[in-house]
Scaffold this motif. Structure first.
Motif, PDB file in Angstrom:
ATOM      1  N   HIS A  98       0.888  -1.159   0.000  1.00 56.84           N
ATOM      2  CA  HIS A  98       0.000   0.000   0.000  1.00 56.84           C
ATOM      3  C   HIS A  98       0.933   1.217   0.000  1.00 56.84           C
ATOM      4  CE1 HIS A  98      -3.316   2.570   0.621  1.00 56.84           C
ATOM      5  NE2 HIS A  98      -3.880   2.025   1.690  1.00 56.84           N
ATOM      6  N   ARG A 139      -0.960  -4.983   4.427  1.00 58.33           N
ATOM      7  CA  ARG A 139      -0.183  -4.289   3.387  1.00 58.33           C
ATOM      8  C   ARG A 139       0.384  -2.985   3.921  1.00 58.33           C
ATOM      9  NH1 ARG A 139      -5.674  -4.087   0.019  1.00 58.33           N
ATOM     10  NH2 ARG A 139      -6.868  -2.533   1.158  1.00 58.33           N
ATOM     11  N   ARG A 149      -5.450  -2.672  12.449  1.00 56.41           N
ATOM     12  CA  ARG A 149      -6.709  -3.404  12.582  1.00 56.41           C
ATOM     13  C   ARG A 149      -6.477  -4.886  12.272  1.00 56.41           C
ATOM     14  NH1 ARG A 149     -10.621  -4.818   8.652  1.00 56.41           N
ATOM     15  NH2 ARG A 149      -9.212  -4.146   6.999  1.00 56.41           N
ATOM     16  N   GLN A 158      -7.230  -7.831  10.166  1.00 57.60           N
ATOM     17  CA  GLN A 158      -7.777  -7.901   8.800  1.00 57.60           C
ATOM     18  C   GLN A 158      -8.668  -9.139   8.685  1.00 57.60           C
ATOM     19  OE1 GLN A 158      -6.108  -5.639   5.993  1.00 57.60           O
ATOM     20  NE2 GLN A 158      -6.048  -4.505   7.924  1.00 57.60           N
TER      21      GLN A 158
HETATM   22  C1  NCD Z   1      -5.904   0.218   5.260  1.00 58.48           C
HETATM   23  C2  NCD Z   1      -5.993  -0.682   4.065  1.00 58.48           C
HETATM   24  O1  NCD Z   1      -6.962  -0.630   3.305  1.00 58.48           O
HETATM   25  O2  NCD Z   1      -5.047  -1.414   3.872  1.00 58.48           O
HETATM   26  N1  NCD Z   1      -6.686   1.351   5.207  1.00 58.48           N
HETATM   27  C3  NCD Z   1      -6.230   2.438   4.526  1.00 58.48           C
HETATM   28  O3  NCD Z   1      -6.014   2.405   3.347  1.00 58.48           O
HETATM   29  N2  NCD Z   1      -6.012   3.543   5.246  1.00 58.48           N
HETATM   30  C4  NCD Z   1      -5.906  -0.477   6.548  1.00 58.48           C
HETATM   31  C5  NCD Z   1      -6.989  -1.447   6.887  1.00 58.48           C
HETATM   32  O4  NCD Z   1      -7.892  -1.735   6.097  1.00 58.48           O
HETATM   33  O5  NCD Z   1      -6.932  -1.958   7.998  1.00 58.48           O
END
Ligand code: NCD
Length: 320
Positions: free
Chosen positions: A144, A177, A232, A234
């Motif tokens: 990410h 990610r 969080r 997942q």
């Molecule tokens: C995250 C993701 O989508 O990876 N959120 C984001 O882009 N800020 C984190 C997550 O979903 O826990």
């Protein structure tokens, strides 16, 4: 090589932070800093991307990343289309690449892609025309990159540096990610110690996160940290997620005010969001004086503006 750069070395795609040199990361952060906008101030706007069309293709839920990519593109003067993938012809069986080729025929120049499946942004990048760029907005649990950049920018703003810091990433690292991109960004930028802190089931394999210090005990993992990054669970990527009881998890790994005292007194608390208050983080910590969580959101737009401006600058014939 990740195949993200053009022959002249300029950035064409952003699929991962892995392998990007420190100078490239620092240039992106410096550029992003120029776009940072104080709360309540009028956001910067320019015509840098006038005539460029950006398409957001998200096949996984998103609030911050999708909205901030859209705002970033619009604030640079681009045209933006948001494809509701569930409502598009993908739902009638059209392949991802056929959707991409259709949008390319409609003069889309930049694809912003979030997908649960690993490899999708790279597949698209390998198949688009030479003037087209692909930006990953989250690829499975692999990477990410813009989140990694906004996390690095937030740390740099709050701490004045990244070099020499101790950063603890706490939570579901195995499926994250965000953690992988933070790892690539922060190790390249010279962090002193990166700790990954999680129950054994949520720690990654030993073939990853080289050089990180692993902790299965949060109190030890937080000790003396400058930055605490909470994640969080997942659940959407965990098969037997029902086994993970939220209350048990909070007792063992939730960041409370008492636990935060183990970190340095001026430690900052980060979270990419969405947050599950009372699961990985207590509300008073999330909203407390050490929290940099709102800064992360603000920095997300600035980082995405910097990335869009950077890939657009290298386009042949572009005057940006
Ligand atoms: C995250 C993701 O989508 O990876 N959120 C984001 O882009 N800020 C984190 C997550 O979903 O826990």
């Amino acid at each position: 090589m990740t195949g993200q750069t053009r022959a002249d070395g300029s950035l064409r795609h952003l699929l991962t932070l892995e392998g990007l040199p420190r100078t490239a990361l620092e240039r992106l952060l410096d550029r992003a800093q120029e776009f940072v906008c104080a709360p309540g101030a009028r956001p910067p706007s320019s015509r840098l991307l006038a005539g460029v069309t950006v398409a957001n293709l998200f096949t996984e839920p998103s609030t911050r990343t999708r909205v901030s990519f859209e705002l970033a593109a619009k604030r640079l003067g681009a045209d933006v289309v948001n494809l509701e993938v569930q409502l598009s012809s993908r739902a009638k069986g059209e392949s991802m690449l056929d959707t991409i080729f259709t949008l390319e025929a409609l003069h889309v120049d930049v694809f912003v892609i979030r997908d649960a499946e690993a490899g999708v942004p790279g597949l698209v990048a390998a198949n688009v025309a030479p003037h087209v760029s692909v930006l990953s907005a989250g690829e499975g649990s692999v990477s990410h990159p813009t989140q990694g950049l906004l996390d690095a920018l937030t740390i740099r703003q709050r701490k004045g540096r990244i070099e020499g810091l101790t950063v603890a990433i706490v939570g579901d690292i195995r499926h994250s990610r965000v953690a992988r991109s933070a790892y690539h960004a922060l190790t390249t930028l010279g962090v002193a110690q990166l700790r990954i802190v999680a129950p054994p089931a949520l720690l990654p394999g030993d073939d990853e996160f080289h050089g990180c210090v692993r902790h299965a005990d949060i109190d030890a993992g937080l000790r003396g940290a400058d930055v605490v990054m909470m994640l969080r669970i997942q659940r959407e990527r965990i098969q037997d997620e029902a086994q993970l009881d939220s209350a048990d998890y909070f007792r063992a790994f939730g960041l409370t005010t008492a636990r935060l005292r183990r970190a340095k007194p001026d430690a900052i608390v980060m979270h990419p969001q969405p947050m599950n208050r009372g699961v990985e983080i207590a509300s008073d910590v999330a909203d407390g004086p050490q929290s940099a969580i709102r800064d992360q959101v603000r920095n997300g737009v600035a980082v995405r503006m910097a990335v869009l401006a950077t890939v657009a600058r290298g386009r042949s014939g572009a005057d940006a």
